[in-house]
Enzyme design. Structure first.
Site, PDB file in Angstrom:
ATOM      1  N   TYR A   1       0.820  -1.205   0.000  1.00  0.00           N
ATOM      2  CA  TYR A   1       0.000   0.000   0.000  1.00  0.00           C
ATOM      3  C   TYR A   1       0.860   1.263   0.000  1.00  0.00           C
ATOM      4  CZ  TYR A   1      -3.423   3.444   1.563  1.00  0.00           C
ATOM      5  OH  TYR A   1      -4.235   4.559   1.672  1.00  0.00           O
TER       6      TYR A   1
ATOM      7  N   TRP B   1       1.097   5.638  -1.921  1.00  0.00           N
ATOM      8  CA  TRP B   1       0.732   6.529  -3.015  1.00  0.00           C
ATOM      9  C   TRP B   1       1.658   6.387  -4.216  1.00  0.00           C
ATOM     10  CZ3 TRP B   1      -2.771  10.926  -3.380  1.00  0.00           C
ATOM     11  CH2 TRP B   1      -3.766  10.904  -2.392  1.00  0.00           C
TER      12      TRP B   1
END
Length: 768
Positions: free
Chosen positions: A110, A112
């Protein structure tokens, strides 16, 4: 001297990058963006000493293999060449798959990552893992996990679909008379959009609403969560008490006959059960303004007056993502939706409810939505997954069962972790517990351009390129641009693209053709673009797009940018029934009732969190910690950049206290302070402000994890990372989302010479 200009896209905007003789010389915001984010200035720090210069292997792992994992996070790294590093990782993947199965690999990965569509790290790692037989994945997000799970039960649609259907901000500017901002409207959050954004428009449209006479009420412990230009009335209830306030507003509307019975009958299901709870008929306690005032520490007459004003005006109820990152966060979102339903303005221009205005730049921005090209990830043959915020539980409790959205699942036995494009030692809670659990896997592999917390806690680190060092194109389905991201500088040192790293691993594991399909990275760009372009007659060919630098998706449907959430449903709820079991907005849910969760009943309800200012624990830790998003970086990305460094106090992350709380502890502006609770302690630099509620301290996330004794759980964190303090527990059995905002602490002045910050320096490098 050779000067060159190229364009790139980041999650916080589009920038023109200037280079001189192959080195970064300057960054200028794109002329199309009239409200650019300042974070772009940090892009010139791409060649920072914090870069990983070549493949690295933790010394103990190189010498002893997985037997050394107890020393993970606390040992120097040894440089190795690319072939050796790729051989080591390929060998470990093959061993773990053969001995334990693919479900023993956790590659949820996980984070950005970058804004590029092809060089998106998670897409790359997931495609690679699926090519070799699959992996244990993660579901939902740290940003809004509770919302993602509760919304389909209430509206029937996935949250992403609800978000994209939000009433357009131009409609708000024209029609909204009263804007209730639960959790505020922080423009620092609106500067960010996953995938990037060409124009920042949230400030413009909110200011237009204010100019048209809209009144704003900001309900948040932080006054600066709303732009001063909006002249918002500031309400500062106790943190985590928003649900009680929403229930009381609904109670007043019903008790005084200000609700909309017609809307509730036509468009909702389960109202009568909810009404009985609000009026106290089901449990003997009316959820009226006096009841809520004691919980929220507000004035009951003010609550009643606000409810009456909401009924008298066209009112928009906005629910920030921040509020649901707390224990029982699902209830806050559900209660906010129910409040808008009781008010009866859902489906009217400028009225109703929105889940996330200003939580990200794309919510309600009124642009044409276009599905953009992306790397196919292939199918994952493994059905093992965890809710995204349950990493530590998974590592600590292999074989144990857990609840999630009506399912009973089992934590897998993870032997290898592969992370690319993210940093769990930034975004996860209770980092001391994670440090201990992170030692359980046999091997941890990380791709990262920089020595992040994740890279420092790896066994093998591959140096990855940044967006400035490769060709790509980028954009977001929440925006109206596709941007040509042209390589500005050569890869730093020995950095390679994630694609090339995984191609090398795939070749060693016999799936090279499945992963690459015989294409180079640049060939993939053209292939993906050409396949996407065939769906749109108006799009230029690839060479034209690459030359002109961007495409803007103009509205080709009248009213496309003039959306009103659920307007068609309101007009005819039978012809436009929602995909819920009843076809209506479910104020009460029989499906959730069937789950039997004590911590998530079948309608919005008040539950006191374990950690908040109304609990007994507040006698020991009397300050509520708000670990909000930073204004000067994206999470921990570019924490080493100039914009982030300028915000530090005494070289550490700034913690904001109310002056009276500071005075009671002998703390002055600029002091180094120690923030602590039973889970850990960190140092930060003190800032004093009366724009923070008394009893609340604010320490943004994103300071790179910097323990005084690396690798030891419980060590003092020196840099101001709040997640050594936050509680790692699910919002409820329904969503199992992060509950970081339910956190109590104490603060004291740090006497003596504080230990130096070392997070922005490379870890020790050893030689063979």
């Amino acid at each position: 001297m050779t000067r060159k200009r190229s364009r790139t896209l980041m999650h916080w905007g589009v920038y023109d990058v200037e280079t001189e003789d192959g080195r970064l010389a300057g960054v200028t915001p794109w002329a199309e963006d009239k409200d650019p984010s300042p974070i772009g200035r940090s892009l010139v720090e791409a060649d920072h000493p914090l870069r990983v210069t070549q493949p690295m292997v933790r010394k103990g792992w190189l010498e002893e293999g997985p037997a050394s994992r107890e020393r993970r996070g606390g040992e120097p790294f040894v440089p190795v060449d690319w072939d050796e590093a790729l051989d080591l990782v390929a060998g470990e993947l093959e061993r773990v798959r053969g001995e334990h199965g693919n479900q023993a690999i956790f590659a949820g990965s996980y984070g950005w990552a970058s804004a590029g569509r092809f060089h998106h790290a998670q897409s790359q790692v997931h495609r690679f893992m699926n090519a070799i037989g699959g992996y244990t994945a993660s579901v939902n997000t740290y940003s809004h996990a509770a919302t993602e799970v509760i919304v389909p039960h209430v509206f029937g649609f996935p949250y992403e679909q609800v978000k994209r259907a939000s009433t357009s901000l131009p409609v708000v500017a024209e029609h909204t008379e009263l804007f209730i901002a639960f959790g505020g409207l922080a423009l620092k959050n609106a500067q960010i959009q996953s995938g990037g954004q060409g124009r920042h428009v949230v400030r413009e449209w909110l200011n237009a609403a204010r100019g048209n006479g809209c009144r704003f009420v900001s309900i948040s412990p932080i006054a600066d969560d709303t732009d001063p230009a909006l002249e918002a009335e500031w309400w500062a209830p106790r943190p985590n008490s928003d649900t009680a306030l929403m229930l009381a507003l609904s109670h007043t509307l019903i008790a005084e006959g200000l609700h909309d019975p017609g809307f509730l009958k036509r468009c909702t299901a389960g109202y009568e059960q909810y009404r009985a709870y609000l009026m106290g008929e089901s449990d003997g306690q009316a959820k009226d303004a006096d009841w809520a005032a004691a919980i929220c520490s507000l004035n009951a007459d003010d609550i009643r007056a606000l409810a009456r004003e909401m009924a008298a005006k066209r009112t928009m109820v906005n629910l920030s993502w921040s509020m649901q990152r707390a224990e029982y966060g699902e209830q806050t979102i559900w209660a906010g939706i129910a409040l808008a339903a009781v008010l009866g303005q859902i489906g009217l221009p400028g009225g109703g409810v929105t889940l996330g205005y200003s939580s990200a730049g794309g919510v309600g921005n009124g642009v044409r939505r276009v599905k953009l090209p992306a790397l196919p990830r292939l199918a994952n043959p493994v059905d093992s997954f965890i809710p995204v915020a349950r990493i530590t539980d998974m590592l600590e409790k292999p074989g144990e069962q857990f609840d999630y959205d009506g399912q009973r699942r089992t934590y897998p036995d993870i032997r290898l972790v592969y992370w690319a494009g993210g940093n769990p030692f930034h975004h996860h809670q209770d980092l001391n517990r994670l440090v201990a659990a992170w030692k359980r896997p046999e091997t941890v592999v990380v791709n990262d351009p920089f020595w992040s917390g994740a890279a420092r806690h790896a066994d093998i680190v591959f140096p990855a390129t940044t967006p400035l060092e490769r060709n790509d194109f980028g954009g977001s389905s929440e925006d109206s641009f596709l941007i040509a991201m042209k390589q500005a500088i050569p890869p730093m040192a020995q950095a390679r693209n994630d694609y090339d790293i995984f191609a090398g691993l795939a070749e060693r594991l016999g799936v090279g053709d499945s992963f690459t399909e015989g294409r180079t990275a640049d060939e993939w760009l053209r292939h993906l673009y050409d396949g996407w372009r065939r769906k749109f007659n108006e799009m230029p060919d690839f060479d034209t797009f690459w030359e002109q630098g961007h495409i803007e998706f103009m509205d080709d449907t009248p009213g496309q940018s003039y959306k009103v959430f659920l307007d068609a449903f309101r007009t005819d709820p039978d012809a436009n029934a929602l995909p819920t079991p009843t076809g209506r907005i479910e104020i009460s849910s029989q499906r959730i009732a069937g789950f039997g969760y004590e911590d998530c009943p079948p309608h919005p309800s008040w539950h006191a969190p374990r950690e908040w200012l109304g609990s007994q624990l507040a006698e020991i830790y009397p300050l509520h910690l708000m670990s909000n998003q930073p204004a000067t970086r994206l999470h921990s990305q570019y924490d080493h950049g100039s914009v982030s460094l300028e915000s530090k106090v005494a070289g550490r992350e700034a913690v904001t206290l109310h002056p009276e709380d500071a005075a009671a502890r002998g703390i002055g502006e600029g002091d180094v302070v120690r923030i602590y609770n039973d889970r850990g302690a960190c140092l930060a630099g003190a800032r004093l402000s009366d724009r923070v509620r008394r009893g609340v301290v604010v320490l943004p996330t994103g300071a790179q994890f910097d323990p005084e004794e690396p690798g030891r759980p419980g060590a003092l964190e020196k840099h101001g990372n709040p997640n050594v303090l936050t509680r790692d527990a699910g919002t409820s059995s329904l969503a199992q989302g992060p509950s970081a905002h339910s956190c109590l602490v104490e603060v004291e002045r740090y006497d003596g010479t504080p230990p130096p910050v070392t997070a922005l320096q490379p870890p020790p490098i050893a030689r063979r």
